[in-house]
Design a protein around this motif. Structure first.
Motif: not given
Length: 521
Positions: A61-64, A94-100, A315-318
């Motif tokens: 998430h930091r890199l994103s 790829r699962e992370l790629w598509f999620r992002h 990252p899920q706080y919101d």
């Protein structure tokens, strides 16, 4: 403590990748991303769950945020040299790629959505063969199932909005008509449940023959937790999918192997805990099992009230805060239709009154303003319903994405309408231990025949059928009629002194901690 790799990509002074508004090379891989990929790959191979979790939950998430705010991550082919071209790792990447991409990249095409479906098919197909011998963090495995269902929901909503689509988009929808089918999604989730044998594992645990909950689902004897935990979380995923489709009974049946009245593995990941109770409570609302919904909402809202500050950096706080507000709205509906104050904690009740006290008072009136409030709260708190069948891709193109929501809202408000006079019945009967039908009919300004119909309606609406086929009551009191006299039997509240003392202990501990911080001159 974070790993050295985590520190590297957190602190490294490297220029951020340009946003989508500037020209950039989509295959460019920053050095920090190369380090992230190589270290994540190594930790997964070494079965180092702690370091894997640190890099997944924090580093990704930091890199994103730094490099890929509104653009995709580098494609799998670009990072393949940094993970020895490992096929399984690249499926996970790829699962992370598509999620992002679904979360941050605007304008995803049907092709991208179909490619994500194909990647999930390949990944789950490999897992179902039972050939993976790795340990992944429960957070990642939950997110995998959660994202799988989310992308299915997102695709169904996207597919149903035909009005402003270009001919190219329509052609792509026709080309990828097999992607994200409801049968495919349900089959994969069901296959993960069956292949993992999670139902049998949970049964054996009840008999003391398994240590599933004690180990949080991890395997400390050299095995893998991936299939087992995906099967576990897929039961929650099935509940969510069936709620989206409006099949609440089947959804609760899929969740039945998990005893949500107890702490379990589903509570170790806050996202899974909240999603489970949210969909469980909503399904119970729609099935008129109000007491079950109120009981579980009270517990989860009390938990969030006490511990939400510990999830502020997540990252899920919101999303946690949003679901928290939605659950308060559903709880307000449940308590308006079926008052059960005895099931509520003081703290949750106080919060509820602050948020919805005035609206709940109006909801008891059952006039047009009350219906408008029910409509408002339901629309705010309900899931984003979907239609299982794909739309007909022929002109004239119209939007179908709201059809399922309108149907569920109509059914809900029809149920509210049927309970129009029940609030008055409840108010009068709680004042008496016995009263004649004639006297009560006079108070309510109806004839005796109509009153008998209302009393039968109350009996019907305050009872429902549970997952085992047993008739259960959601009422806080009962009554019977003997020779035109109504006899009222009010359930007595059993005081839980243990909870009271625990609350006082926690209050005193908080006061002591506060006093310890006070510095005296």
């Amino acid at each position: 403590m974070a790993s050295s790799a985590a520190s590297f990509y957190r602190d490294r002074d490297e220029p951020a990748a340009p946003s989508s508004g500037a020209s950039y090379d989509p295959t460019y891989v920053p050095d920090s991303v190369k380090t992230f990929v190589s270290h994540l790959y190594r930790h997964i191979r070494e079965r180092n769950v702690y370091e894997t979790h640190q890099m997944y939950e924090g580093g990704f998430h930091r890199l994103s945020d730094r490099h890929f705010r509104d653009i995709p991550w580098p494609p799998a082919e670009a990072v393949a040299p940094h993970c020895d071209g490992d096929h399984v790792f690249l499926l996970l990447y790829r699962e992370l790629w598509f999620r992002h991409a679904h979360a941050r990249v605007p304008g995803l095409s049907p092709a991208h959505r179909a490619e994500s479906w194909d990647n999930y098919c390949s990944l789950f197909g490999l897992i179902l063969k039972g050939v993976l011998n790795m340990q992944l963090p429960n957070q990642w495995l939950w997110d995998m199932v959660d994202e799988f269902v989310y992308q299915f929901q997102s695709f169904c909503q996207y597919r149903a909005k035909l009005k402003n689509k270009t001919q190219e988009e329509i052609n792509l929808l026709k080309q990828y008509d097999e992607a994200w089918s409801v049968y495919g999604v349900l089959n994969y989730l069901k296959a993960l449940v069956d292949k993992s044998m999670i139902g049998e594992i949970l049964e054996r645990e009840k008999e003391g023959l398994e240590q599933f909950t004690a180990t949080d689902g991890y395997d400390y004897e050299g095995g893998s937790n991936v299939l087992k935990m995906l099967g576990y979380y897929s039961m929650i995923g099935l509940l969510r999918v069936h709620c989206l489709l409006g099949d609440y009974h089947t959804g609760l049946k899929c969740l039945a192997p998990i005893d949500i009245s107890q702490q379990g593995v589903y509570t170790t990941v806050i996202g899974s805990h909240v999603s489970t109770i949210y969909h469980y409570g909503f399904a119970n609302l729609m099935l008129r099992r109000y007491a079950d919904g109120i009981r579980e909402f009270n517990k989860i809202l009390s938990y969030i009230l006490k511990y939400k500050q510990f999830h502020q950096n997540s990252p899920q706080y919101d999303q946690l805060l949003k679901k928290n507000e939605q659950m308060y709205a559903i709880l307000a509906i449940c308590l308006s239709l079926c008052p059960q104050d005895k099931l509520m904690d003081e703290t949750v009740n106080t919060q509820l009154k602050e948020k919805y006290g005035d609206k709940m008072t109006k909801m008891h009136r059952y006039d047009d303003e009350a219906y408008a409030i029910y409509d408002e709260l339901f629309s705010y708190a309900c899931p984003k319903f979907i239609t299982a069948a794909p739309p007909v891709l022929k002109e004239p193109f119209t939007n179908y994405n709201q059809d399922a929501y309108r149907l569920q809202l109509k059914l809900f408000l029809y149920e509210v309408k049927q309970q129009q006079l029940l609030s008055g019945i409840r108010s009068y009967l709680k004042l008496y231990s016995k009263i004649t039908i004639g006297k009560l009919a006079k108070y309510m300004d109806v004839d005796e025949v109509t009153l008998r119909t209302i009393l039968m309606t109350y009996k019907h609406k305050m009872h429902s059928v549970d997952s085992d086929g047993k008739v259960i009551s959601s009422a806080d009191f009962d009554f019977y009629i003997d020779e035109d006299i109504i006899h009222v039997i009010e359930s007595k509240l059993t005081k839980n002194h243990g909870d009271y003392f625990l609350r006082q202990i926690l209050k005193f501990e908080e006061m002591i901690n506060h006093l310890d911080k006070v510095q005296f001159d």
